[in-house]
Motif scaffolding. Sequence first.
Motif, PDB file in Angstrom:
ATOM      1  N   UNK A  30       4.191  -0.272 -12.743  1.00 50.21           N
ATOM      2  CA  UNK A  30       4.586  -0.441 -11.351  1.00 50.21           C
ATOM      3  C   UNK A  30       3.880   0.550 -10.429  1.00 50.21           C
ATOM      4  N   UNK A  31       3.902   1.833 -10.798  1.00 48.93           N
ATOM      5  CA  UNK A  31       3.270   2.827  -9.927  1.00 48.93           C
ATOM      6  C   UNK A  31       1.763   2.621  -9.873  1.00 48.93           C
ATOM      7  N   UNK A  32       1.159   2.256 -10.992  1.00 46.59           N
ATOM      8  CA  UNK A  32      -0.273   1.987 -10.989  1.00 46.59           C
ATOM      9  C   UNK A  32      -0.632   0.840 -10.055  1.00 46.59           C
ATOM     10  N   UNK A  33       0.189  -0.223 -10.080  1.00 47.27           N
ATOM     11  CA  UNK A  33      -0.061  -1.354  -9.185  1.00 47.27           C
ATOM     12  C   UNK A  33       0.138  -0.960  -7.730  1.00 47.27           C
ATOM     13  N   UNK A  56       5.486  -4.612   2.871  1.00 45.43           N
ATOM     14  CA  UNK A  56       6.232  -3.354   2.953  1.00 45.43           C
ATOM     15  C   UNK A  56       7.213  -3.234   1.787  1.00 45.43           C
ATOM     16  N   UNK A  57       7.905  -4.330   1.471  1.00 47.54           N
ATOM     17  CA  UNK A  57       8.844  -4.310   0.352  1.00 47.54           C
ATOM     18  C   UNK A  57       8.115  -4.041  -0.965  1.00 47.54           C
ATOM     19  N   UNK A  58       6.909  -4.577  -1.092  1.00 52.65           N
ATOM     20  CA  UNK A  58       6.115  -4.327  -2.291  1.00 52.65           C
ATOM     21  C   UNK A  58       5.806  -2.837  -2.438  1.00 52.65           C
ATOM     22  N   UNK A  59       5.455  -2.196  -1.334  1.00 54.40           N
ATOM     23  CA  UNK A  59       5.168  -0.759  -1.394  1.00 54.40           C
ATOM     24  C   UNK A  59       6.403   0.034  -1.833  1.00 54.40           C
ATOM     25  N   UNK A  60       7.547  -0.320  -1.301  1.00 56.00           N
ATOM     26  CA  UNK A  60       8.784   0.372  -1.688  1.00 56.00           C
ATOM     27  C   UNK A  60       9.061   0.155  -3.172  1.00 56.00           C
ATOM     28  N   UNK A  61       8.927  -1.097  -3.615  1.00 56.89           N
ATOM     29  CA  UNK A  61       9.257  -1.439  -4.995  1.00 56.89           C
ATOM     30  C   UNK A  61       8.301  -0.795  -5.991  1.00 56.89           C
ATOM     31  N   UNK A  62       7.052  -0.577  -5.605  1.00 57.18           N
ATOM     32  CA  UNK A  62       6.074  -0.077  -6.571  1.00 57.18           C
ATOM     33  C   UNK A  62       5.714   1.398  -6.385  1.00 57.18           C
ATOM     34  N   UNK A  63       5.978   1.963  -5.228  1.00 56.11           N
ATOM     35  CA  UNK A  63       5.622   3.362  -4.993  1.00 56.11           C
ATOM     36  C   UNK A  63       6.817   4.307  -5.032  1.00 56.11           C
ATOM     37  N   UNK A  64       8.010   3.805  -4.776  1.00 50.03           N
ATOM     38  CA  UNK A  64       9.197   4.657  -4.706  1.00 50.03           C
ATOM     39  C   UNK A  64      10.184   4.341  -5.823  1.00 50.03           C
ATOM     40  N   UNK A  65      10.524   3.073  -5.975  1.00 53.96           N
ATOM     41  CA  UNK A  65      11.560   2.667  -6.927  1.00 53.96           C
ATOM     42  C   UNK A  65      11.252   3.088  -8.361  1.00 53.96           C
ATOM     43  N   UNK A  66       9.992   3.041  -8.848  1.00 54.73           N
ATOM     44  CA  UNK A  66       9.754   3.417 -10.249  1.00 54.73           C
ATOM     45  C   UNK A  66      10.280   4.795 -10.628  1.00 54.73           C
ATOM     46  N   UNK A 118      -2.803  -1.890 -13.153  1.00 51.34           N
ATOM     47  CA  UNK A 118      -2.891  -2.065 -11.709  1.00 51.34           C
ATOM     48  C   UNK A 118      -3.263  -3.502 -11.403  1.00 51.34           C
ATOM     49  N   UNK A 119      -3.082  -3.889 -10.160  1.00 52.55           N
ATOM     50  CA  UNK A 119      -3.386  -5.272  -9.788  1.00 52.55           C
ATOM     51  C   UNK A 119      -3.660  -5.370  -8.294  1.00 52.55           C
TER      52      UNK A 119
END
Length: 481
Positions: free
Chosen positions: A162-165, A212-222, A336-337
């Motif tokens: 997740x963080x890599x993506x 924006x939701x994608x950034x939250x889900x992959x940069x913060x939530x992990x 990553x993707x």
Amino acid sequence: MDWIGTPDAWLSRLVLQRGLALVYLLAFLSAVREFRVLAGEHGLTPAPAFLRRVPSRRAPSLFRLHYSDRLFDAVAWLGAVLSAALAAGLGDLVPLWATLPLWAVPWLLYLSIVNIGQVWYAFGWESLLLEAGFLAIFLGNDDIAPPTFTLYLFVWLVFRVELGAGLIKWRGDPCWRKLTCLNYHHETQPMPGPLSWFFHRLPRPLHRVEAAANHVAQLIVPFGLFLPRPLATWAAAVVIVTQLWLVASGNFAWLNWLTMLLAFAAVDGALLARLVPPLPSPPDGRPNAPAWFTALVLAATALVAVLSHRPVRNLLSSRQQMNRIYNPLHLVNSYGAFGSVTRERHEIVLEGTSAPEPNGGAEWREYEFHGKPGDVRRLPRQFAPFHLRLDWLMWFAALMPRSPRSWVPPLVDRLLTGDRRVLRLLRANPFPDAPPAWIRARVYRYRFTTRHERHTTGAWWHRDPVADYLPPRSLGPTPPA
């Protein structure tokens, strides 16, 4: 969590093991369907030639001992049968010591396939399945409480995915930071699904919300996956919901499904059982693992820790790489993707004619693929979590229309001979009675139709010719330019 065993993680282990077994099953069945055509003895990129060319230290495989298509079928079907048995619960019916080889065998078999699969198996989710499959060897069975360290290894894996993506997006294409990438992505992604047209036609402000939701889900939530429960459970829920959104909007083989399974490593089974009444109650207490099994888990944990330094450096690097494999066993990789998003969709269309000469009077008919766009009136289909490797590689080939991939001419030659194995990978053969005399490959620009175009024409796509990818080709002399 107890430092050795986590009884409340019974549901996490159940979902991880049964789900991984099902993904293995799909992977082996996909190999049965396509491998011999793509990379078999007479494939488009033959594995025997690859084995002679590449040293064993770079691509370890059981097929180093011997390769034949018949042996490959035996390996793939063995993997499929064993995966189906594990999905049905075989691992819980045998003693603890027997679960290790039961999970090690499909990992070894699939590793042997991936390492000789060449370009056809160069997808990030192949390595993700192998890394997850290796960790599954150390999950144990119902004889013991789920091992805490193994669960954390799964959490560490989904964290890197997740963080890599998220980081590759933030550091890559500026449209991710501007929240505009999803103005294009649903249309230009490798293999759209049946809902992709509708996602693409969402209002632009909603695309910004998506990004924006994608950034939250992959940069913060992990980071929340490592918090105490129940916070980790809610972080896992966000990961799962985000992946379901990706499942609905496109076709990414088993990537999204496997990521959801991995997220279950952070789920509190007792909490979930209380929130979802139909779920069974946690089983009676299970003893912690015997010393020999705990020693193996600790050894695996130490191995992952040592191998993690390069993925961590990659995550921290401003020159982050996507889907990097650091060792031939595909352990502890970088993921990553979509660090970049294409703005236009190009598709290669294979066309054949029975005319003796490929001149202006020739009637050209198109070959249709299962997953990649072709007929503009055909709604994209849902194939994930199944993997259509030829369709995916056709999308990659279209990204560089001036540099034909080495496997495209052999593909065309097989179609010119009417090779039934190749034709079985396609949705429609426009020459059912006899193969064509000539085949060419052309590049078209595809875009989703507008709502008005969709209403008036019934088409999901609009396309315009762009260039020739491969000039008319026959089994005879090449025509003059």
